[in-house]
Write a protein that holds these residues in place. Sequence first.
Motif, PDB file in Angstrom:
ATOM      1  N   TYR A 309      40.580 -53.509 -28.869  1.00  0.00           N
ATOM      2  CA  TYR A 309      39.304 -53.513 -28.170  1.00  0.00           C
ATOM      3  C   TYR A 309      38.846 -52.079 -27.868  1.00  0.00           C
ATOM      4  N   ALA A 318      33.453 -54.741 -23.363  1.00  0.00           N
ATOM      5  CA  ALA A 318      34.555 -54.703 -24.324  1.00  0.00           C
ATOM      6  C   ALA A 318      34.043 -55.166 -25.682  1.00  0.00           C
ATOM      7  N   ARG A 320      35.392 -56.222 -29.523  1.00  0.00           N
ATOM      8  CA  ARG A 320      36.519 -56.518 -30.420  1.00  0.00           C
ATOM      9  C   ARG A 320      36.296 -55.737 -31.699  1.00  0.00           C
TER      10      ARG A 320
END
Length: 466
Positions: A309, A318, A320
Amino acid sequence: MRGPSGAEVRPPRPAAASSLPPRLPMEAAAEAEVRLLLQEARESIEAARSYRRELQQRLRGLHQAREQIKDSATSTRDVLEQHFSDLKGTLKKLLDERLTSLLQEVDVIEQESIKPLDECQKLIEHGVSTADDLLREGESAVDGDVGQQNEKLCNFTKKALHIQLDSLPEVPSLVDVPCLSAQLDDCLLTILKNQIFRHGTVASRPPVQLEEFVEKPGGILVRWCKVDEDFSAQDYRLQFRKSPGSPFEDVYVGSEPEFLVLHMDPHVDYQFRVCARGDGRQEWSPWSVAQTGRTTLVPHEWTAGLEGYSLSSRRNIALRNDSQSCGVLYSKAPTYFCGQTLTFRIETVGQPDRRDSLGVCAEQRNGDESLQRDQAVCVSTNGAVFVNGKEMTNQLPAVTSGSTVTFDMEVVQFGPCSNEGGNFKLRVTISSNNREVVFDWVLDQCCGSLYFGCSFSYPGWKVLVF
């Protein structure tokens, strides 16, 4: 004197006489009454002090109210004077420009109309000069010597025939040449008068006022309301500033009567103000009375350093990434408390997976690939709800870009707390896309605060927490 055992026995010593006279019942009652009166007097004195403090506080409130009226009246006078001064200057400038334009039109018409007359005048003046010369020559030929008279008369006659004395230039009549005039519509003054008389209003208070500040982790939910029921609001405009000396900044423009202001430092005062734009109008209303709001709740942050992340600078977003590493990204600390609302907002989406999760848990556990486990509640990206690892029958809609998922919890049963076990029950409400599920979550130990977390199997998912 000795007793039977041989021990010396002494007669009892008479009681010592008291140095104070015995207290009479009436004197004791009088002292009790005095003590009671003193106690009541002290209580009255304290009540008077408290009363005086309250009155002084209200005097300060009245002083602030008076200052607000006077300051706002002075500011309103300045605004009105400046506005009408600017208006008069602009109006004078526009009138001067229009006058100049009309005078230029007069000049152009005059010049274009005079030009053919000037040419005609030159032609006539040339004819008059030629006729004068011809007259002088004819008179000289008629009155000259007899010997040269025939030749002069012959030349004069030829010249007179060549000039064509019967051909005269045409002079236009007065009805055929321009006669300039100005057409000025007097109704302009009536229109301006009516517009000016209706221009501007003075209101005793702005049409909208700030109503409520709700603390959020790292932010403040600001609500406002209309105080003028006759005012039809189309849009609202919210501004804030960090210190009284700094300028206000726009933070929201829209039709909603509330807005969550994020990225705010805890324990710092912020000033807010709001205004509105009437339906079909372009100008904004006067600003509301500026009010101070603050949050004491630290912002939610994701834990930095997890390989799968990438985090924003404030660590509340955040993403991915493309890393093959997979696992649960937890909050930096257990910053979610019962009674608050925890919100996840999906900024961008990636490929969904049944193992995806957004939720809260009692503790961090490294090595898990999802929050679909015990001591946790979560929602998958397809809308499935999991409680302690078990999927519920009720489902929420699948999340999409822009979706928000909220968690609200309250304690409904607080049993004995210990690390060995307990009976701790939370009433959980999870909402998404105007639907919600409600259930009881039983934990084996009491938790004063909870962690939050997320897990995504594929890249592209970006989530904001607040």
